[in-house]
Enzyme design. Structure first.
Site, short mmCIF file in Angstrom:
data_model
loop_
_atom_site.label_atom_id
_atom_site.label_comp_id
_atom_site.label_asym_id
_atom_site.label_seq_id
_atom_site.Cartn_x
_atom_site.Cartn_y
_atom_site.Cartn_z
N CYS A 2 0.86 -1.18 0.00
CA CYS A 2 0.00 0.00 0.00
C CYS A 2 0.90 1.23 0.00
O CYS A 2 2.11 1.12 0.12
CB CYS A 2 -0.86 0.04 1.26
SG CYS A 2 -1.88 -1.38 1.49
N ARG A 27 1.53 1.36 -6.01
CA ARG A 27 1.67 0.42 -4.89
C ARG A 27 0.34 -0.19 -4.47
O ARG A 27 0.27 -1.12 -3.68
CB ARG A 27 2.29 1.12 -3.68
CG ARG A 27 3.70 1.63 -3.86
CD ARG A 27 4.19 2.33 -2.62
NE ARG A 27 4.22 1.44 -1.49
CZ ARG A 27 5.25 0.62 -1.23
NH1 ARG A 27 6.28 0.59 -2.05
NH2 ARG A 27 5.22 -0.19 -0.20
N TRP A 77 -3.86 -1.64 -1.28
CA TRP A 77 -3.91 -2.90 -2.01
C TRP A 77 -4.40 -3.89 -0.96
O TRP A 77 -3.64 -4.31 -0.08
CB TRP A 77 -2.54 -3.30 -2.56
CG TRP A 77 -2.59 -4.62 -3.30
CD1 TRP A 77 -2.24 -5.85 -2.82
CD2 TRP A 77 -3.04 -4.83 -4.63
NE1 TRP A 77 -2.44 -6.81 -3.77
CE2 TRP A 77 -2.93 -6.22 -4.89
CE3 TRP A 77 -3.50 -4.02 -5.64
CZ2 TRP A 77 -3.29 -6.79 -6.11
CZ3 TRP A 77 -3.85 -4.58 -6.85
CH2 TRP A 77 -3.74 -5.95 -7.08
N ASN A 103 0.66 -0.19 6.22
CA ASN A 103 1.03 -1.04 5.09
C ASN A 103 1.64 -2.30 5.69
O ASN A 103 2.57 -2.21 6.49
CB ASN A 103 2.06 -0.31 4.20
CG ASN A 103 2.57 -1.22 3.08
OD1 ASN A 103 1.90 -2.21 2.73
ND2 ASN A 103 3.74 -0.93 2.55
N GLY A 104 1.10 -3.46 5.33
CA GLY A 104 1.65 -4.73 5.84
C GLY A 104 0.53 -5.68 6.22
O GLY A 104 -0.63 -5.46 5.88
N GLU A 483 4.91 -21.94 -20.12
CA GLU A 483 4.95 -20.56 -19.58
C GLU A 483 6.14 -19.81 -20.15
O GLU A 483 6.03 -18.62 -20.47
CB GLU A 483 5.01 -20.61 -18.05
CG GLU A 483 5.17 -19.26 -17.38
CD GLU A 483 4.07 -18.26 -17.69
OE1 GLU A 483 3.03 -18.65 -18.27
OE2 GLU A 483 4.26 -17.07 -17.41
N LYS A 487 5.71 -16.24 -22.01
CA LYS A 487 6.44 -15.05 -21.59
C LYS A 487 7.17 -14.43 -22.77
O LYS A 487 7.12 -13.23 -23.01
CB LYS A 487 7.48 -15.39 -20.51
CG LYS A 487 7.08 -15.40 -19.09
CD LYS A 487 6.54 -14.19 -18.43
CE LYS A 487 5.11 -13.80 -18.56
NZ LYS A 487 4.03 -14.68 -18.27
N GLU A 490 4.71 -12.99 -25.56
CA GLU A 490 3.85 -11.84 -25.23
C GLU A 490 4.64 -10.56 -25.02
O GLU A 490 4.06 -9.47 -25.12
CB GLU A 490 2.96 -12.14 -24.03
CG GLU A 490 3.66 -12.33 -22.71
CD GLU A 490 2.64 -12.54 -21.59
OE1 GLU A 490 1.47 -12.18 -21.75
OE2 GLU A 490 3.03 -13.06 -20.55
N HIS A 506 6.54 -35.83 -32.81
CA HIS A 506 5.21 -35.96 -33.44
C HIS A 506 4.84 -34.71 -34.22
O HIS A 506 3.68 -34.39 -34.38
CB HIS A 506 4.17 -36.24 -32.34
CG HIS A 506 4.45 -37.48 -31.57
ND1 HIS A 506 4.18 -38.74 -32.05
CD2 HIS A 506 5.06 -37.66 -30.38
CE1 HIS A 506 4.57 -39.64 -31.17
NE2 HIS A 506 5.12 -39.02 -30.14
N LYS A 605 -3.91 -6.17 -18.82
CA LYS A 605 -3.51 -6.85 -17.58
C LYS A 605 -4.61 -7.81 -17.12
O LYS A 605 -4.34 -8.84 -16.55
CB LYS A 605 -3.21 -5.84 -16.47
CG LYS A 605 -2.68 -6.46 -15.18
CD LYS A 605 -1.38 -7.22 -15.43
CE LYS A 605 -0.94 -8.02 -14.22
NZ LYS A 605 0.15 -8.96 -14.55
C1 AGP Z 1 0.11 -13.36 -18.20
O1 AGP Z 1 1.47 -13.10 -18.57
C2 AGP Z 1 -0.83 -12.93 -19.26
N1 AGP Z 1 -0.82 -11.50 -19.29
C3 AGP Z 1 -2.20 -13.55 -19.22
O2 AGP Z 1 -2.03 -14.82 -19.82
C4 AGP Z 1 -2.89 -13.77 -17.86
O3 AGP Z 1 -2.19 -14.75 -17.13
C5 AGP Z 1 -4.31 -14.27 -18.12
O4 AGP Z 1 -5.00 -13.27 -18.82
C6 AGP Z 1 -5.06 -14.62 -16.83
O5 AGP Z 1 -5.20 -13.47 -16.06
P1 AGP Z 1 -5.68 -13.65 -14.54
O6 AGP Z 1 -4.60 -14.44 -13.84
O7 AGP Z 1 -5.82 -12.26 -14.01
O8 AGP Z 1 -6.99 -14.41 -14.55
#
Ligand code: AGP
Length: 610
Positions: A2, A27, A77, A103-104, A483, A487, A490, A506, A605
């Protein structure tokens, strides 16, 4: 995480507090508030609201605050209690004499709250913070410093505190342990703040309060003490860096800052959830008898959270032999899945607002299943619709590409697996004890990996010219490979595919030539030799290999063009370690290519629409 700002001086506190709050919004931004000691009435007047700081500013425009030169403000937060007005800081004690911002996380707040209630104190929020305010109010008999001193000695957990009292205009008290708090030294005024950006336009002279220290600020002096009241000589430093850099903790991007926060995130989770070798998941929302009766688990999630869920599948099945199915939430919601009353749905989501994941749990609940969500955003839609919520407390994740939230999701799934092991012991106890011992070493292992980040950066830059990447892993590191590919693609926009290594022949093997890079996730495990075979097949076709391997593995050097080592750990915990090199490879390649690492094109996000 926070943001706290406090002011004491000769000017009007409100504009200074609001301006500082805006610089701390990164934050935490689910609710905010401000309180000042009014010059006229001498009362503390508070304004607070759910939402962002702009909502607080709009509120103050409508409901003006009186003039006052002593005040506190806070952007939240949420960790305890949904993000709403009642839970927003600052918080009063029930006499309305004491006001605090915090905060904490206070670990023993429930027992303290019960005790205070028994002594007649009335609470208006679900927060741990209000307990601190009431405790100070309980001890306050006129000496504010003494009351704060006595109260904080009863707190267990982490706190950074700002405290004002209507009887003491011109006095601001600060205290910290486990959460950051700095003191700004101004001319005829002084400040407290969670981080430097909040006051950099006011002063560059700061005192970094240390753990176990408290301070008394007046407009013309600042004294620092230990929690026992012993005065200490505090060093005043001059801040040299710029505001934007400081928001990112001196890192060039939020993503790399959040990658570096991962050891602390795991440390905090284990401190809160692992008591000795016992896993404590009180908010799971299911009775022991219900947990015992689970005969099928279904994980639903999207994107990175899906990959965390996949790693959780391997771990939970290994420890309990409970079958774990997993679906991308967008598939689950439309395929009329087989779900029964003894099915436990685990919904994994950082934001708790992902449309497909919300739709998936609604479908599951319609079919009579119980839902436990693993989530980072307190009070989000997903958490309000779940039967139980396991909060990851990873703090706000600003970078769109998820890193610390991913690691926290995996860790929480592993903790859930260890909790379910109490009912379904499918591994020898001594092996599970070893897993727990190794789990506790993960934060330290993370720091070892991060200490070697320059080598990883070098490998990444050397391979940033490739037009296509294949990520391969097996068993519990198949999700790690998935993953790693996500990463990279994206944030660098380079086509990248994650595959179970056993699938290579395959089809994906057709991709292999000297123009492709292959990342092989191959820590020591019982299928390590299989990964070596994959690497030999790739090398035979001139593929370039970046291997992620366990420290001390000299063999793998013969089969890879580059090797990035991670410290040894239990095989089932390796996803928690290999994730860091995978994140760093993606990050450094994207930086090398000049991409917008924190806000990649086309992404959001939180995907709150289908
Ligand atoms: C993560 O790097 C991506 N931006 C995206 O795949 C994200 O994980 C996905 O949209 C799920 O989001 P959430 O965890 O908020 O549900």
């Amino acid at each position: 995480m926070c943001g706290i700002i406090g002011y004491v001086g000769k000017r009007s506190a409100t504009p200074i507090l609001i301006d500082g709050l805006r610089k701390l919004e990164y934050r935490g931004y689910d609710s905010s508030g401000i309180g000042v000691i009014a010059n006229t009435s001498g009362n503390i007047v508070v304004r607070k609201t759910k939402g962002k700081i702009k909502d607080l500013v709009n509120l103050i425009d409508k409901q003006k605050l009186p003039q006052g030169q002593t005040g506190l403000s806070h952007t939240r937060w949420a960790t305890h209690g949904a993000p709403n007005r009642a839970n927003a800081h600052p918080h009063f004690d029930d006499s309305k004499k004491i006001l605090i911002a915090h905060n904490g996380i206070i670990e023993n707040y429930e027992s303290l709250k019960e005790n205070l209630k028994r002594q007649g104190h009335k609470f208006v929020s679900d927060t741990d913070t209000e307990v601190i305010a009431q405790l100070i109010g309980h001890f306050y008999k006129g000496d504010l410093f003494d009351a704060v001193k006595r109260a904080i000695r009863q707190l267990r957990g982490a706190f950074a505190l700002g405290v004002i009292c209507k009887d003491h205009p011109g006095t601001l008290i600060a205290a910290r342990i486990g959460s950051p708090l700095i003191i700004g030294i101004g001319k005829d005024e002084n400040y407290i703040a969670s981080d430097v950006p909040a006051i950099l336009n006011l002063t560059r002279k700061v005192i970094y309060l240390k753990d176990g220290e408290m301070a008394v600020l007046k407009d013309d002096k600042v004294d620092v003490f230990t929690f026992l009241g012993k005065k200490v000589a505090a060093k005043v430093r001059t801040v040299t860096f710029n505001v934007d850099a400081v928001k990112k903790g001196g890192f060039p991007h939020f993503m790399i800052k959040e990658i570096h926060e991962q050891p602390d995130v795991i440390e905090g989770m284990l401190k809160l959830r692992l008591k000795g070798s016992k896993v404590v998941l009180k908010e799971i929302g299911l009775k022991a008898s219900e947990l015992k009766g689970i005969n099928h688990i279904f994980v639903v999630a999207c994107g990175t959270a899906y990959h965390a869920g996949l790693a959780g599948k391997y771990f939970i099945e290994k420890l309990t032999r409970i079958p774990v199915s997993i679906d991308a939430a967008s598939e689950f919601r439309y395929r009329d899945p087989v779900v029964g009353k003894k099915t436990l749905i685990i919904a994994v989501s950082q934001s708790g607002e992902t449309a497909d994941t919300l739709a998936a749990i609604r479908e599951a609940k319609r079919k009579g299943a119980k839902v436990v969500s693993i989530c980072n955003a307190v009070g989000s839609s997903l958490t309000r619709e779940s039967d139980g919520v396991l909060y990851t407390h990873a703090g706000p994740e600003i970078g769109v590409a998820s890193t610390k939230a991913y690691i926290a999701q995996i860790a929480m799934l592993f903790l859930l697996g260890l909790r379910l092991y109490d009912f379904k012991k499918a591994l020898p106890k001594k092996e599970v004890s070893r897993i727990i011992r190794e789990f506790k070493k993960i934060p330290g292992r993370h720091k070892e990996i991060l200490a070697g980040k320059d080598k990883i950066a070098k490998v990444a830059k050397k391979n940033s010219h490739f037009g296509c990447f294949l990520f391969l892993g097996r068993n519990i590191n198949y999700p790690s490979a998935m993953e790693g590919a996500l990463k990279l693609k994206e944030i660098s926009y380079i086509p990248a595919e994650g595959y179970p290594a056993g699938e290579m022949k395959h089809g994906p093997i057709a991709l292999i030539d000297e123009y492709r890079a292959v990342v092989c996730v191959s820590p020591q495990s019982d299928i390590y030799e299989k990964m070596i075979s994959n690497m030999q097949e790739i090398r035979a076709r001139k593929g370039k290999i970046i291997a992620i391997a366990t420290q001390g593995d000299a063999v793998i050097k013969k089969h890879a063009n580059h090797v990035i080592y991670v410290p040894p750990t239990h095989n089932l915990l390796t996803p928690l370690l290999v994730a860091l090199p995978l994140q760093l490879i993606a990050y450094y390649i994207a930086v090398q290519l000049g991409c917008d690492v924190d806000q990649p094109r086309n992404l959001a996000k939180s995907v709150t629409v289908e």
